[in-house]
Design an enzyme around this catalytic site. Structure first.
Site, PDB file in Angstrom:
ATOM      1  N   GLY A  20       0.769  -1.242   0.000  1.00 19.91           N
ATOM      2  CA  GLY A  20       0.000   0.000   0.000  1.00 19.91           C
ATOM      3  C   GLY A  20       0.801   1.294   0.000  1.00 19.91           C
ATOM      4  CB  SER A  21       4.257   2.330  -0.886  1.00 19.37           C
ATOM      5  OG  SER A  21       4.393   1.962  -2.230  1.00 19.37           O
ATOM      6  CG  ASN A  22       1.986   3.257  -5.695  1.00 17.32           C
ATOM      7  OD1 ASN A  22       2.546   4.295  -6.041  1.00 17.32           O
ATOM      8  ND2 ASN A  22       2.490   2.051  -5.946  1.00 17.32           N
ATOM      9  CG  MET A  95      -1.186  -8.700  -6.536  1.00 20.51           C
ATOM     10  SD  MET A  95      -0.136  -8.005  -7.840  1.00 20.51           S
ATOM     11  CE  MET A  95       0.664  -9.497  -8.413  1.00 20.51           C
ATOM     12  CG  LEU A  98     -10.734  -4.943 -12.238  1.00 20.15           C
ATOM     13  CD1 LEU A  98     -10.753  -3.424 -12.412  1.00 20.15           C
ATOM     14  CD2 LEU A  98     -11.525  -5.350 -10.994  1.00 20.15           C
ATOM     15  CG  HIS A 114       2.971  -2.295 -15.151  1.00 21.46           C
ATOM     16  ND1 HIS A 114       2.516  -3.487 -14.633  1.00 21.46           N
ATOM     17  CD2 HIS A 114       4.023  -2.600 -15.950  1.00 21.46           C
ATOM     18  CE1 HIS A 114       3.250  -4.478 -15.113  1.00 21.46           C
ATOM     19  NE2 HIS A 114       4.175  -3.965 -15.913  1.00 21.46           N
TER      20      HIS A 114
HETATM   21  C1  GRF Z   1       3.899  -1.376  -7.288  1.00 21.20           C
HETATM   22  O1  GRF Z   1       5.198  -1.644  -7.723  1.00 21.20           O
HETATM   23  C2  GRF Z   1       2.958  -1.212  -8.452  1.00 21.20           C
HETATM   24  O2  GRF Z   1       3.564  -0.614  -9.571  1.00 21.20           O
HETATM   25  C3  GRF Z   1       2.589  -2.639  -8.774  1.00 21.20           C
HETATM   26  O3  GRF Z   1       2.475  -3.259  -7.519  1.00 21.20           O
HETATM   27  C4  GRF Z   1       3.294  -2.578  -6.563  1.00 21.20           C
HETATM   28  C5  GRF Z   1       2.414  -2.166  -5.435  1.00 21.20           C
HETATM   29  O4  GRF Z   1       3.134  -1.552  -4.404  1.00 21.20           O
HETATM   30  N1  GRF Z   1       1.407  -2.697  -9.595  1.00 21.20           N
HETATM   31  P1  GRF Z   1       2.383  -0.847  -3.195  1.00 21.20           P
HETATM   32  O5  GRF Z   1       1.455  -1.888  -2.605  1.00 21.20           O
HETATM   33  O6  GRF Z   1       1.639   0.338  -3.728  1.00 21.20           O
HETATM   34  O7  GRF Z   1       3.476  -0.455  -2.235  1.00 21.20           O
END
Ligand code: GRF
Length: 194
Positions: A20-22, A95, A98, A114
């Site tokens: 969940g860093s994003n 992961m 859809l 991505h």
């Molecule tokens: C990221 O590298 C994103 O590009 C990919 O999955 C990873 C998720 O990272 N689709 P986070 O859970 O947001 O830290």
């Protein structure tokens, strides 16, 4: 029905499966006065993950959807999207793919991040593949989501240099920092056009 808190802000859901860093960077962006979104909902197919702990700690409504049957799972997700008046989805490390059914029932924008310079290295193990192929650069892409995997129109792409000393892990770490920086920029870019 969820209320729109910020005036003129779009109600957004973030879909995750892990760290969940994003999600965190989208959340921080949503809290800014001039952001274009309210982060109303987090959907996760995993319960015991950092992203879910972060969402709960920050009092973001969070729904865990177990994927025994894809369509059943998606029906539940669509229910929560409607219930929370969600008009925009950000996939952030989600992961699951859809289905056609989902795209038929959710007509608003869906975007994803991505960890490669699309169209190169769709799917998984992007960093390993970039290093193995001796690429000089890899990077990340925020793109619109269509039904085919990692194939929608790009919104922002950022290059990251690959060093000789890089391992997939060290490269992933450097790219992730860039991901976290560009995801809110991409959101702002596409929603500013409306
Ligand atoms: C990221 O590298 C994103 O590009 C990919 O999955 C990873 C998720 O990272 N689709 P986070 O859970 O947001 O830290």
């Amino acid at each position: 029905m969820a209320k729109s808190i910020g005036k003129n802000k779009l109600n957004c859901a973030v879909f995750i499966s892990g760290r969940g860093s994003n999600l965190k960077s989208i959340y921080n962006y949503s809290k800014k006065k001039n952001s274009k979104i309210n982060l109303n909902l987090v959907i996760s197919n995993k319960s015991n993950v950092e992203g879910v702990r972060f969402a709960k700690k920050n009092k973001i409504r969070t729904k865990i959807i177990k994927y025994k049957d894809k369509i059943e799972a998606e029906k539940k997700i669509l229910f929560y999207l409607k219930e929370n008046n969600i008009k925009f989805i950000c996939l952030a490390g989600f992961m699951k793919i859809l289905s056609k059914y989902f795209f038929r029932h959710f007509k608003y924008k869906i975007i994803n991040i991505h960890p490669s310079l699309l169209p190169k290295y769709k799917g998984i193990n992007t960093h390993e593949r970039a290093i193995q192929n001796k690429d000089q650069y890899s990077g990340c892409t925020v793109h619109f989501v269509r039904q085919q995997l990692d194939s929608g129109k790009p919104i922002i792409k950022k290059k990251v240099k690959i060093f000789n000393s890089d391992t997939p892990e060290s490269l992933a770490k450097r790219i992730l920092k860039v991901e976290n920086r560009i995801y809110p920029i991409a959101i702002n870019k596409i929603l500013s056009k409306n």
